[in-house]
Scaffold this active site. Structure first.
Site, PDB file in Angstrom:
ATOM      1  CG  ASP A  37     -66.804  10.022 -44.231  1.00 49.59           C
ATOM      2  OD1 ASP A  37     -67.670  11.036 -43.598  1.00 49.59           O
ATOM      3  OD2 ASP A  37     -65.810  10.444 -44.789  1.00 49.59           O
ATOM      4  CG  ASP A  44     -63.656   8.493 -50.247  1.00 50.16           C
ATOM      5  OD1 ASP A  44     -63.761   9.476 -50.258  1.00 50.16           O
ATOM      6  OD2 ASP A  44     -63.292   7.686 -50.088  1.00 50.16           O
TER       7      ASP A  44
END
Length: 377
Positions: A93, A267
């Protein structure tokens, strides 16, 4: 190795999709849950154990890895896959959420964000271009654009400002990423819980063109119903031939309900964090091993599980380890939790393939509602 990545859909059941996201390092079966390896490790687990649970992909974090040990150092040591001994796909990310949530003394500008490290107070700059560069140095298979994630609830005007900035950063991220077909770049839909803003964000990202699309800015404290309503608006506006990723979600029920709305990837730190705090996820729901009622319970977490951590250790022993602060307790419960999440996804995939996801979801929810069975005697 410049082997193009691909995404294929094999079956549909309502809005839910069964697919494969393929990279040269391996295939990711979707719907997929990605264990979070923030600092190049899924906390309290060996990489080979993570893989044995059924995980095809893990997540790393740009913010944490740029601060320690440093992206350039990881690159010099052969990239993140070699560094953490995970040879399969990795999503990183962008660091935007952590900059906004962890950093004090940050300054947001059109160019990016200047912030002070939560580790030592040193000053750093993160722009869309630098975020993409860091993720390239790490060797990520899936790169996320830098975005601004605002806390909810917030005023509509604030959600609009952040959404428009994120769109401009998306364009810059796309230019910086270039045309490496072996890796994927995902855009992130923002806009708070305002339907019109979510639709504008999705349309803007589709115009730019990404390999996949994430829904960001949810699972930050809003009620589940609001999250689902936002998905009901957003998901149909995303391309049907690209993977869809709901960031930071979440509970098993959140995942189940989101799959039924067309989400492919998830996630969350929940299974690992819960394990470190004495909480176990099972097919009978969540169990608090700190509770005194487990002190004399010889049963395992789940006698039918094929995970040794859930099947081969008594609740009494797990309770003892947690109360004593022994690291093995955190290791076993984290293992059991990550395994449960992967079994949840495996069952969901099988149900989509069979065209019976609604029945499967109802059976799962009935088992959760029935709860854990107290010991006899």
């Amino acid at each position: 190795m410049n082997v193009p990545h691909s995404f294929s859909i094999h079956a549909r059941d309502g809005a839910a999709r069964l697919g494969t996201l393929a990279f040269h390092r391996g295939a990711v079966r979707t719907p997929a849950f990605m264990p979070v390896g923030t600092a190049a490790t899924v906390k309290a687990m060996f990489p080979e154990t993570v893989r044995a649970t059924g995980a095809d992909i893990v997540l790393g974090n740009t913010y944490h890895l740029m601060l320690r040990p440093g992206a350039e150092r990881v690159a010099e040591l052969g990239g993140l896959h070699r560094f953490m001994n995970w040879p399969r796909p990795i999503l990183t990310d962008s660091g935007g959420f952590q900059v906004m949530s962890l950093s004090s003394l940050r300054k947001l500008t059109e160019d990016g964000v200047i912030f002070r490290s939560h580790l030592d107070g040193s000053e750093h700059r993160l722009s869309p271009e630098r975020s993409v560069e860091i993720q390239r140095l790490l060797g990520a298979d899936i790169t996320m654009q830098l975005d601004e994630c605002v806390a909810l609830p917030c005023a509509d005007a604030e959600a609009e400002r952040a959404m428009e900035l994120s769109l401009r950063w998306a364009e810059r991220s796309k230019r910086a990423f270039g045309s490496d077909s072996s890796r994927a770049l995902f855009g992130i839909v923002q806009g708070g819980t305002v339907p019109a803003l979510r639709l504008r964000s999705a349309a803007g990202l589709v115009d730019i063109g990404f390999d996949g699309y994430a829904v960001g800015g949810l699972a930050v404290g809003e009620p589940q119903a609001v999250m689902l309503e936002t998905l009901d608006v957003t998901v149909p506006a995303l391309p049907a031939d690209r993977p869809r990723y709901l960031m930071g979600v979440g509970t098993p029920e959140d995942i189940l309900l989101s799959v039924m709305r067309g989400i492919d990837m998830f996630d969350c730190v929940m299974p690992t964090r819960a394990g470190r705090h004495g909480q176990a996820y099972t097919r009978r729901g969540r169990i608090n091993l700190r509770n005194a009622r487990h002190a004399d319970d010889p049963r395992p977490l789940d006698e039918e599980s094929d995970c040794p951590a859930a099947r081969d250790y008594s609740r009494a022993y797990l309770h003892h380890l947690i109360k004593a602060g022994e690291m093995l307790g955190a290791m076993l419960l984290t293992w059991a939790n990550v395994h449960y999440y992967q079994q949840l996804m495996d069952g969901i995939r099988a149900a989509i393939a069979a065209g019976r996801l609604a029945d499967h979801a109802e059976a799962i929810r009935r088992a959760w509602a029935a709860g854990d069975i107290p010991p006899r005697g």
